[in-house]
Design a protein around this motif. Structure first.
Motif, mmCIF file in Angstrom:
data_model
loop_
_atom_site.group_PDB
_atom_site.id
_atom_site.type_symbol
_atom_site.label_atom_id
_atom_site.label_comp_id
_atom_site.label_asym_id
_atom_site.label_seq_id
_atom_site.Cartn_x
_atom_site.Cartn_y
_atom_site.Cartn_z
ATOM 1 N N THR A 408 59.182 36.688 -78.200
ATOM 2 C CA THR A 408 58.188 37.068 -79.205
ATOM 3 C C THR A 408 57.343 35.848 -79.580
ATOM 4 O OG1 THR A 408 59.644 38.779 -80.103
ATOM 5 C CG2 THR A 408 57.860 37.986 -81.537
ATOM 6 N N ILE A 409 56.063 36.041 -79.720
ATOM 7 C CA ILE A 409 55.161 34.942 -80.081
ATOM 8 C C ILE A 409 55.121 34.802 -81.599
ATOM 9 C CG2 ILE A 409 52.766 34.147 -80.028
ATOM 10 C CD1 ILE A 409 52.528 35.670 -77.337
ATOM 11 N N PRO A 410 55.349 33.614 -82.138
ATOM 12 C CA PRO A 410 55.285 33.416 -83.591
ATOM 13 C C PRO A 410 53.925 33.823 -84.153
ATOM 14 C CG PRO A 410 56.223 31.480 -82.514
ATOM 15 C CD PRO A 410 55.701 32.358 -81.424
ATOM 16 N N ASP A 411 53.928 34.316 -85.367
ATOM 17 C CA ASP A 411 52.694 34.817 -85.986
ATOM 18 C C ASP A 411 51.597 33.756 -86.015
ATOM 19 O OD1 ASP A 411 53.914 37.233 -86.402
ATOM 20 O OD2 ASP A 411 54.347 36.894 -88.528
ATOM 21 N N ALA A 412 51.958 32.509 -86.251
ATOM 22 C CA ALA A 412 50.952 31.440 -86.365
ATOM 23 C C ALA A 412 50.173 31.238 -85.075
ATOM 24 C CB ALA A 412 51.623 30.129 -86.772
ATOM 25 N N LEU A 413 50.749 31.647 -83.946
ATOM 26 C CA LEU A 413 50.095 31.443 -82.653
ATOM 27 C C LEU A 413 49.305 32.661 -82.183
ATOM 28 C CD1 LEU A 413 52.933 29.582 -80.680
ATOM 29 C CD2 LEU A 413 51.037 28.597 -81.986
ATOM 30 N N LEU A 414 49.449 33.790 -82.850
ATOM 31 C CA LEU A 414 48.794 35.022 -82.396
ATOM 32 C C LEU A 414 47.275 34.880 -82.260
ATOM 33 C CD1 LEU A 414 50.845 37.728 -84.358
ATOM 34 C CD2 LEU A 414 51.002 37.111 -81.927
ATOM 35 N N PRO A 415 46.577 34.166 -83.183
ATOM 36 C CA PRO A 415 45.120 34.028 -83.014
ATOM 37 C C PRO A 415 44.711 33.290 -81.741
ATOM 38 C CG PRO A 415 45.780 33.464 -85.258
ATOM 39 C CD PRO A 415 47.035 33.575 -84.457
ATOM 40 N N TYR A 416 45.657 32.579 -81.112
ATOM 41 C CA TYR A 416 45.341 31.791 -79.916
ATOM 42 C C TYR A 416 45.792 32.464 -78.622
ATOM 43 C CZ TYR A 416 44.918 28.188 -83.507
ATOM 44 O OH TYR A 416 44.565 27.473 -84.628
ATOM 45 N N MET A 417 46.404 33.645 -78.720
ATOM 46 C CA MET A 417 47.028 34.253 -77.543
ATOM 47 C C MET A 417 46.269 35.455 -76.997
ATOM 48 S SD MET A 417 49.563 32.339 -76.717
ATOM 49 C CE MET A 417 50.449 33.383 -75.547
ATOM 50 N N GLY A 418 45.049 35.687 -77.483
ATOM 51 C CA GLY A 418 44.220 36.743 -76.909
ATOM 52 C C GLY A 418 44.820 38.128 -76.979
ATOM 53 N N GLY A 419 45.477 38.427 -78.090
ATOM 54 C CA GLY A 419 46.054 39.752 -78.262
ATOM 55 C C GLY A 419 47.475 39.895 -77.762
ATOM 56 N N LEU A 420 47.991 38.917 -77.110
ATOM 57 C CA LEU A 420 49.362 38.941 -76.596
ATOM 58 C C LEU A 420 50.343 38.708 -77.746
ATOM 59 C CD1 LEU A 420 50.604 39.176 -73.688
ATOM 60 C CD2 LEU A 420 50.855 36.703 -73.762
ATOM 61 N N THR A 421 51.362 39.558 -77.871
ATOM 62 C CA THR A 421 52.356 39.399 -78.932
ATOM 63 C C THR A 421 53.734 39.068 -78.390
ATOM 64 O OG1 THR A 421 52.862 41.768 -78.918
ATOM 65 C CG2 THR A 421 51.138 41.004 -80.441
ATOM 66 N N LYS A 422 53.897 39.209 -77.094
ATOM 67 C CA LYS A 422 55.199 38.972 -76.488
ATOM 68 C C LYS A 422 54.998 38.479 -75.059
ATOM 69 C CE LYS A 422 58.279 42.143 -77.268
ATOM 70 N NZ LYS A 422 59.070 43.423 -77.161
ATOM 71 N N ILE A 423 55.846 37.538 -74.646
ATOM 72 C CA ILE A 423 55.826 37.060 -73.269
ATOM 73 C C ILE A 423 56.953 37.725 -72.515
ATOM 74 C CG2 ILE A 423 56.130 35.047 -71.773
ATOM 75 C CD1 ILE A 423 54.867 33.363 -73.935
ATOM 76 N N GLU A 424 56.613 38.407 -71.448
ATOM 77 C CA GLU A 424 57.630 39.090 -70.655
ATOM 78 C C GLU A 424 57.265 39.030 -69.178
ATOM 79 O OE1 GLU A 424 57.864 43.052 -72.175
ATOM 80 O OE2 GLU A 424 55.715 43.143 -72.529
ATOM 81 N N ARG A 425 58.282 39.189 -68.359
ATOM 82 C CA ARG A 425 58.080 39.096 -66.918
ATOM 83 C C ARG A 425 57.217 40.236 -66.414
ATOM 84 N NH1 ARG A 425 60.855 36.258 -62.885
ATOM 85 N NH2 ARG A 425 60.454 37.087 -60.799
ATOM 86 N N SER A 426 56.278 39.909 -65.531
ATOM 87 C CA SER A 426 55.435 40.957 -64.965
ATOM 88 C C SER A 426 56.255 41.838 -64.041
ATOM 89 C CB SER A 426 54.275 40.318 -64.166
ATOM 90 O OG SER A 426 53.496 39.509 -65.013
ATOM 91 N N ALA A 427 55.900 43.085 -64.002
ATOM 92 C CA ALA A 427 56.636 44.035 -63.158
ATOM 93 C C ALA A 427 56.412 43.699 -61.684
ATOM 94 C CB ALA A 427 56.161 45.445 -63.463
#
Length: 427
Positions: A408-427
């Motif tokens: 899970t991406i910390p709230d403070a970093l959300l403005p820098y992640m382009g809408g991404l809220t979680k990092i997970e392995r691509s299918a």
């Protein structure tokens, strides 16, 4: 560098400070070198004075048509002229010998620094936050990153050897977001001025902040004699070298987000897996240039600025006051911020904030002018990490790990992640 006048007047205090740092006494040897230097300088000055006086006496003797005296004085001047280059060389050697010893003497700890031998004697100043509580097992950052398919040590080794990492995709973005978040926080809320400065410097800059001559093996050097910076402390602090500032300009608060380069010569076998101890890593550096009266308070302020990064990221950490035996070479007092890493089940340093007094300023000849005082004073310098980006990335991965392996991406970093809220392995 310490003031030779202070050493001359306080030899016992120097040896006591060195003892606290676990070093041998050196006051007697330093004072002996200083006496040799002063004796040579005095002898040379006496010879110069005598040569000047004899030259005037030659004119007087010639005016009185005392040829015998004039010739005798000319012989004396010629003899002095022959002797002086030898003495001037001795003067250079005496000054160099003293400067070399002084350049290797560590700074004097402040009175409230705990006395101790190593990291086991450091003292907890405060603890912030709580350790995460999960039902799933903790993992180390390299297991998390490799499972996500975004952290590659084998390809990094193919490119550059050991102690390098390749990040891709969302992890590369997370690293960039962390650095951007830090630099934005320090410039918009903490009053630091962002600086973009060189990553390679000359000998004088490394000497000014204390990396040379003692720690050359910890550094990388280019074929043309420049050094890759081990931290932006080198460039930011040296911006005021050889300058005289006005007291009204102080404090200067500077920050930079740069790569740092370290040979890790003394860390063979330590932290060889993962990203904890790298030859190249990103760091957000904080540097303050202050007057003598403000530096201790500025140290507390700087440490609070670094702590705020970890607070905003929701990371559990503790702030440690380093003991005399664990402080860095140029520091008078140091706070280490140690972040909790669940995968290692331990705290690891993520920031180190130090006040150096006028130790670096003497090496750099960086001074400030006080109103109504004739002679300028040396500035006081401080430096700290606000914070180490790679280690912050490690902390986020290990503290925000989910049961399914995503992060899970910390709230403070959300403005820098382009809408991404979680990092997970691509299918």
């Amino acid at each position: 560098m310490l003031d030779i006048k202070w050493i001359r007047e306080n030899p016992a205090a120097l040896d006591e400070a060195l003892k606290k740092r676990g070093a041998e006494p050196q006051a007697d040897a330093i004072i002996a070198l200083d006496e040799t230097r002063r004796s040579v300088i005095q002898t040379l000055q006496d010879m110069q004075s005598r040569r000047n006086a004899a030259s005037k006496e030659i004119g007087a003797a010639m005016a009185q048509k005392n040829q015998e005296l004039a010739e005798k004085l000319k012989a004396e001047v010629a003899s002095l002229k022959d002797e002086m280059p030898v003495l001037e060389q001795k003067e250079r050697e005496a000054i160099a010998a003293l400067d070399d010893v002084l350049s290797r003497i560590p700074n004097i700890p402040l009175d409230d620094v705990p006395v101790g031998k190593d990291e086991h004697d450091n003292v907890v100043a405060r603890v912030v936050g709580e350790k995460p509580r999960w039902n799933h097992p903790a993992k180390e950052h390299f297991d998390i990153g490799e499972a996500l398919g975004m952290m590659d040590f084998d390809r990094a080794a193919k490119l550059s050897g050991s102690r390098f990492t390749v990040l891709t995709g969302q992890l590369a973005k997370l690293e960039r977001a962390l650095g951007q978040f830090m630099i934005d926080l320090h410039t918009t809320e903490h009053g630091y001025t962002e600086v973009s400065s060189p990553l390679m410097v000359r000998d004088e800059a490394m000497y000014g902040t204390g990396q040379l001559p003692k720690f050359a093996e910890d550094l990388f050097r280019t074929t043309d004699g420049r050094w890759l910076i081990p931290t932006a402390e080198v460039t930011l602090t040296n911006l005021v070298s050889q300058e005289i500032l006005e007291q009204e300009q102080l404090p200067l608060r500077l920050t930079a987000l740069t790569p740092s380069f370290r040979s890790e010569a003394g860390s063979a076998g330590r932290d060889t897996r993962g990203m904890l101890r790298q030859h190249q890593f990103w760091k957000c550096e904080l540097v303050s240039i202050t007057d003598a009266e403000s530096s201790v308070a500025e140290h507390e302020r700087m440490t609070a600025c670094a702590e705020e990064v970890l607070k905003r990221l929701g990371l559990h950490f503790r702030t440690m006051t380093l003991c005399t035996g664990d402080m860095g070479f140029g520091a008078r007092k140091t706070y280490d911020l140690e972040v909790w890493l669940p995968g290692q089940n331990t705290y690891r340093e993520i920031s180190s904030c130090s006040v150096c007094g006028d130790f670096q300023a003497r090496r750099m000849n960086a001074r400030y002018r006080v109103k109504d005082e004739k002679a300028p004073r040396f500035v006081h310098t401080l430096n700290g990490s606000g914070t180490a980006v790679g280690r912050c990335l490690i902390a986020v991965l290990e503290n925000y790990l989910n049961e399914d392996g995503s992060v899970t991406i910390p709230d403070a970093l959300l403005p820098y992640m382009g809408g991404l809220t979680k990092i997970e392995r691509s299918a």
